[in-house]
Design an enzyme around this catalytic site. Structure first.
Site, PDB file in Angstrom:
ATOM      1  N   CYS A  40       0.825  -1.211   0.000  1.00 41.39           N
ATOM      2  CA  CYS A  40       0.000   0.000   0.000  1.00 41.39           C
ATOM      3  C   CYS A  40       0.857   1.258   0.000  1.00 41.39           C
ATOM      4  O   CYS A  40       0.435   2.298  -0.501  1.00 41.39           O
ATOM      5  CB  CYS A  40      -0.958  -0.001   1.181  1.00 41.39           C
ATOM      6  SG  CYS A  40      -0.164  -0.232   2.788  1.00 41.39           S
ATOM      7  N   HIS A  69      -1.003   0.723   7.487  1.00 46.87           N
ATOM      8  CA  HIS A  69      -1.619   0.818   6.171  1.00 46.87           C
ATOM      9  C   HIS A  69      -1.562   2.254   5.666  1.00 46.87           C
ATOM     10  O   HIS A  69      -1.664   3.201   6.449  1.00 46.87           O
ATOM     11  CB  HIS A  69      -3.076   0.358   6.262  1.00 46.87           C
ATOM     12  CG  HIS A  69      -3.779   0.278   4.947  1.00 46.87           C
ATOM     13  ND1 HIS A  69      -3.373  -0.546   3.935  1.00 46.87           N
ATOM     14  CD2 HIS A  69      -4.869   0.925   4.475  1.00 46.87           C
ATOM     15  CE1 HIS A  69      -4.190  -0.416   2.900  1.00 46.87           C
ATOM     16  NE2 HIS A  69      -5.099   0.487   3.204  1.00 46.87           N
TER      17      HIS A  69
END
Length: 814
Positions: A324, A774
Site C-alpha cells: 500500500c 496501512h
C-alpha cells in the site's frame, strides 16, 4: 511449413515463463482476448502488443494463446464460512489466499502464428511438429514467473507462526530468588492490569505487554523492564500449553522458539504439561486486529458509504502484500502532469525502445501509467450480469514492484515500508534514468517538479559575520510543535483523565480521543525560526563559536511535498507515533520565506572551503589517536582507522583496526589525498540504517561521514540526530566546493515561480510506525476529493486532511 517453427523452444526450469500478464499492459488470460505467450522468448503479450513483439523479435511469431474463462460455483447457504484460527496464508486454519471460491476456471489453448493462423490445441495437435507440442505442454505446465518470484520471497505461503530458535534459549540465566508463580490470579506488578501479561524467564517478573497500534494491549511495562535489566526472554501467561507458548525475545525483537521452555518454566514452579491456554495468543490478537481494520479498510472514512469512481485516472491497484505504501505513492505521482506526459503520453516510445521490457525501468513505469490513466482497467461491472471473462477495475503492479525493488534491501521485500522513503527512492530512479536512457524529449525529467533549493544563513553574533550555503531537496520535512496546539487545555485534561483511569485499572478504550490540534502554518513558522548551533568552527584557525542558523527558500518547486515527522521514539527506544490533528489549509503562501542572499552591509565569514571540508573528516583527532597508539598499533594504521570511521569513536576505530591490521598497506603512511573524493553510500548499508528508523537522507549523510562503515555510521547517526546535526558536519557532506561560496548560488536547472500553493493530495498512514499499518491516498481531481485505498477508488465524503503523513501542494497559477 516446418521451417516456421524453427525458433520454437521448450522451456526449462531456468526459463521464466510470463504467462500471467502482458509485458506492456495488464491483459491476462482472463481478459476478453486472452494472453499470447511467445514460444521462443516465453514473454506474454496482449492482443494489442503481438505485432510489436514480432517487430522487435524477428522470426519469433509463434505463440501459445491462453484464454481462461470463469464458470460460476453454486453457493450453499447452509454451509458456514471457515473460521480463521491461524495468522497464516495458504495453510490449514489460515487465510485462504484466493478467498471464497465463487468461480472455477476453464482454460482453452491455441497455437497462433502471427498474423493470421490459429490452430486449436490440443484438438489439432496432430498437425504440429513434436517439439512444438512439447513446448506448448511445457508452457502450460510451467510455474509462472510471478509464482517463481513469490516462492523466492515467501515460499508461496506466509506463516506468521514460524519462529526461529532464540539465541538465548541454551544459555538463559535464571535467578534463584525463591519466587514461584501461581497458576492463576496474575496481574502486572506495576499497573495491576490482568491481561496481556508476560513472565520474564530470568527474574520471574510479571508485567504487561506493549500497546497495539489501535490503542489496546498493555502499558509497555514488560519492555521497559527489559531495557532496565536486559533480561531477554518472556513468555505470555495464559498461552502456555503442553505444546508450547508464546515466547518473545526483546533482544532479538521477535517471537521466538524456546526448546527448553519446560525447564525454564519449571524454575518458577510451572509445570507446562498441565497448563491450559487461557489467554489469546499473539496470533489471535494479530488476527483480530487485522480483521477489524481490514473490514474497515483501515481508513478514517470506514463508516462512510463511499460511491465508487471509474474511468481514466480512477483505477485501483492490487495490494500485493504490504504494497500500500507503493500504491498510494504512485497514485499521487500519476496525477501530476509531468509524470503523465513522461510515461503515459510517451508509453509507445518506451515500449518500442525496451530491449528487455521485464527489466526496463521506463517500460514498466510506462506500463503502470497506461494501466492507471487509460481507463481500460477501470470499468464498472454490473452486479446483475455474468461475464465469462473478467472485466478489470484494478491493475496488479507485480512487474513494476519486482523491478523497482530489485536489489533493494527494503523495497525488495514483502514488508511494509515508509511511503516517504519510497517516494524519495523512486524519484532518484526517475532522475537517473532520465539522465542515462533514451527519452523522446531530452528536457523531460518529471522528478524536477519537486526539486528546490534552500538557503542556509549562518550568523556569528561574536564577529557579526555571515555565511550563506545552499542545499538541494525534494521533500520539505517538518517537526510538529505540539506546544502550539490550539486546544492545549482539552488535551491536558484528556491526558490526566486517561492516566487516572489507568492507575485505577480501568480500560480507556471507550474514552473519546482528544488530539492536539496544531496549525500547519505554525509548524512552518517554527521551522523558519533561528536555530542555535553550538561548537561551530568557522575554520581551523579560529576557536569554536555559537552561531545562529536560519533557512529560507532559494527556489520554490512546482509541487511542494511536505512530510510531517510524526514518528519518533520513546525514552526506551520503542517506536511511537505522535497522535496529532493538523489544521491544514487548502492554500498556503510561502512568499515571506524567500531567500535574500548576501545583504548590503553583511560581512562574509573567512572562506577556506578546503580546510573547512577536511576539518573533521581529514583532521586526525589527536586524543583518540593517542589512545589507539597506546594499545600497540602503528600510528599510520591508527590514523586510517580514525579517518575511515568518522574520526569520533574509539570503539569504531578499534573494530576497524581489528578488521584491517593484516592489510598490506596498514602501516604505510597516511595521506589526506587518499580520500579526496566523497564515498557513495551503497543500498545495502542504507537499508540497515533505514531499518533502524534513520531517514534515507540522514543515512546517506552518516555513511558519507564514516566512509561507508555501517557500525560507525550507526554511532554517528545516534550521536547526531537529524534535527540537531552540527552544522559543520552538514557543510562537509556537501559535495561541491561552489556550495561554500559566500553568496547565494541559484542553480538554473531548478524551477522557480510563485510561492502560493493549493492542496491537491495527501497520504495518510494508520499504525504505530511506518514499518507496519496501512497507507491510503486522497487526491483532489475533477473538482472533488477521491480516496485511493488499494483496490478501492471512490468519492471521498470526509477527506481526513488533519491526520495525513504526507501533503502535496501544487503551485497556484499566477
Amino acid at each position: 511449413m516446418a521451417d516456421i517453427y524453427q525458433n520454437v523452444r521448450i522451456p526449462t526450469s531456468n526459463d521464466s515463463v510470463y504467462k500471467d500478464e502482458c509485458l506492456y499492459s495488464f491483459d491476462s488470460p482472463l481478459s476478453e482476448n486472452g494472453l499470447f505467450i511467445c514460444m521462443s522468448t516465453f514473454h506474454g503479450v496482449g492482443k494489442d502488443h503481438v505485432a510489436r513483439h514480432c517487430h522487435l523479435n524477428p522470426g519469433k511469431n509463434i505463440f501459445l494463446h491462453i484464454s481462461r474463462r470463469r464458470i460460476p460455483v453454486p453457493v450453499d447457504p447452509n454451509v458456514e464460512p471457515t473460521r480463521v484460527t491461524k495468522m497464516a496464508i495458504g495453510v490449514e486454519g489460515g487465510f485462504d489466499a484466493n478467498g471464497p471460491k465463487r468461480f472455477t476456471f476453464e482454460e482453452r489453448y491455441a497455437i497462433y502464428i502471427h498474423p493470421n493462423v490459429i490452430i486449436p490445441y490440443p484438438d489439432q495437435a496432430s498437425t504440429l511438429p513434436e517439439h512444438v507440442k512439447q513446448s506448448a505442454d511445457a508452457i502450460i505446465a510451467a510455474e509462472s514467473a510471478f509464482l517463481k518470484e513469490e516462492r523466492a520471497l515467501m515460499n508461496t505461503t506466509w506463516n506468521g507462526e514460524i519462529r526461529q530458535e532464540s539465541k538465548h534459549a541454551q544459555t538463559l540465566e535464571q535467578l534463584n530468588n525463591d519466587r514461584k508463580i501461581p497458576p492463576n490470579g496474575w496481574k502486572c506488578e506495576q499497573c495491576d492490569l490482568k491481561d496481556n501479561l508476560w513472565l520474564n524467564l530470568t527474574d520471574g517478573a510479571i508485567l504487561c505487554g506493549r500497546k497495539f497500534f489501535d490503542g489496546t494491549g498493555g502499558n509497555n511495562h514488560a519492555v521497559d523492564h527489559y531495557y532496565k535489566t536486559r533480561y531477554p526472554l518472556a513468555v505470555k501467561l495464559g498461552t502456555i500449553t503442553n505444546k508450547g507458548a508464546d515466547v518473545y525475545s526483546y533482544d532479538e525483537d521477535d517471537m521466538v522458539e524456546d526448546p527448553n521452555l519446560a525447564i525454564h518454566l519449571s524454575h518458577w514452579g510451572i509445570n507446562m504439561m498441565k497448563m491450559e491456554k487461557t489467554d489469546r495468543s499473539m496470533a489471535d490478537l494479530e488476527i483480530e486486529i487485522n480483521q477489524k481494520y481490514g473490514e474497515a479498510s483501515m481508513i478514517e472514512e470506514a463508516n462512510s458509504k463511499l460511491q465508487p469512481l471509474y474511468g481514466a485516472g480512477y483505477t485501483g491497484m492490487k495490494n500485493l502484500g504490504n504494497s500500500c505504501y507503493m500504491n498510494s505513492a504512485m497514485q499521487v505521482l500519476f496525477t501530476i502532469k509531468d509524470f503523465q506526459e513522461m510515461y503515459y503520453k510517451n508509453c509507445e516510445f518506451y515500449f518500442d525502445h525496451a530491449k528487455d521490457p521485464v527489466h526496463d525501468f521506463n517500460a514498466q513505469t510506462a506500463k503502470l501509467a497506461f494501466g492507471l490513466l487509460s481507463g481500460h482497467y477501470s470499468r464498472q461491472i454490473p452486479s446483475d450480469e455474468y461475464f465469462p471473462f473478467q472485466p478489470s477495475s484494478i491493475v496488479r503492479p507485480q512487474m513494476f514492484r519486482s523491478l523497482i525493488g530489485h536489489g533493494h534491501p527494503e523495497f525488495g521485500t514483502k514488508q511494509q515500508q515508509d511511503a516517504a522513503e519510497f517516494l524519495e527512492y523512486f524519484l532518484e530512479q526517475v532522475h537517473k534514468h532520465c539522465l542515462n536512457d533514451p527519452t523522446p524529449d531530452a528536457s523531460l525529467d518529471p522528478s524536477t517538479c519537486f526539486q528546490f533549493q534552500l538557503e542556509e544563513r549562518l550568523y556569528c553574533p561574536k564577529t557579526t559575520q555571515v555565511r550563506y550555503l545552499t542545499r538541494d531537496d525534494i521533500m520539505f520535512r517538518m517537526n510538529i510543535p505540539l506546544d502550539t496546539a490550539k486546544n492545549m487545555h482539552e488535551v491536558l485534561h484528556y491526558n490526566k483523565t486517561k492516566a487516572d483511569m489507568e492507575k485505577q485499572g480501568l480500560r480507556t478504550n471507550e474514552l473519546p480521543v482528544v488530539r492536539p490540534i496544531v496549525p500547519l502554518t505554525q509548524a512552518i513558522a517554527r521551522w523558519a525560526e533561528p536555530e542555535i548551533v553550538e561548537d561551530f568552527r568557522i575554520n581551523r584557525e579560529r576557536p569554536k563559536a555559537t552561531i545562529r542558523k536560519t533557512q529560507r527558500f532559494l527556489t520554490f518547486p512546482d509541487y511542494f511535498l511536505i512530510q510531517l515527522k510524526k514518528y519518533t521514539y520513546n525514552d526506551d527506544w520503542t517506536p511511537r507515533k505522535i497522535d496529532v490533528s493538523m489544521d491544514v489549509p487548502d492554500e498556503i503562501d510561502l512568499s515571506s520565506l524567500r531567500a535574500t542572499g548576501l545583504l548590503p552591509g553583511e560581512t562574509p565569514m573567512p572562506d577556506d572551503h578546503e580546510k573547512a571540508t577536511l576539518l573533521t573528516r581529514e583532521q586526525i583527532n589527536e586524543n583518540l589517536l593517542e589512545q589507539l597508539v597506546s594499545m600497540g598499533f602503528s600510528i599510520e594504521g591508527c590514523k586510517k582507522a580514525l579517518v575511515n570511521t568518522g574520526n569520533n569513536s574509539i570503539e569504531a576505530a578499534m573494530n576497524w583496526v581489528f578488521e584491517h591490521q593484516l592489510d598490506p598497506d596498514f602501516d604505510t603512511p597516511y595521506h589526506v589525498s587518499n580520500r579526496s573524493s566523497t564515498p557513495t553510500a551503497d543500498e545495502e548499508s542504507l537499508g540497515i540504517l533505514m531499518s533502524m528508523g534513520v531517514s534515507r537522507s540522514h543515512a546517506i549523510h552518516a555513511l558519507t561521514e564514516t566512509n561507508n562503515n555501517v557500525e560507525a555510521a550507526i554511532d554517528w547517526a545516534l550521536s547526531n540526530p537529524e534535527n540537531a546535526s552540527t552544522l559543520h558536519s552538514l557543510i562537509e557532506a556537501l559535495p561541491k566546493p561552489s556550495l561554500f561560496q559566500h553568496s547565494t548560488q541559484k542553480n538554473s536547472h531548478f524551477r522557480d515561480g510563485s510561492a502560493k500553493y493549493h492542496l491537491v493530495a495527501f497520504i495518510s498512514h494508520i499504525g504505530n510506525n511506518t514499518s507496519c499499518g496501512h497507507y491510503v491516498a486522497h487526491i483532489h481531481k475533477d473538482g472533488r476529493w477521491a480516496i485511493f485505498n488499494d483496490e478501492t477508488v471512490a468519492m471521498s465524503e470526509h477527506p481526513p486532511k488533519d491526520l495525513a503523513y504526507l501533503y502535496l501542494y501544487k503551485r497556484t497559477s499566477s
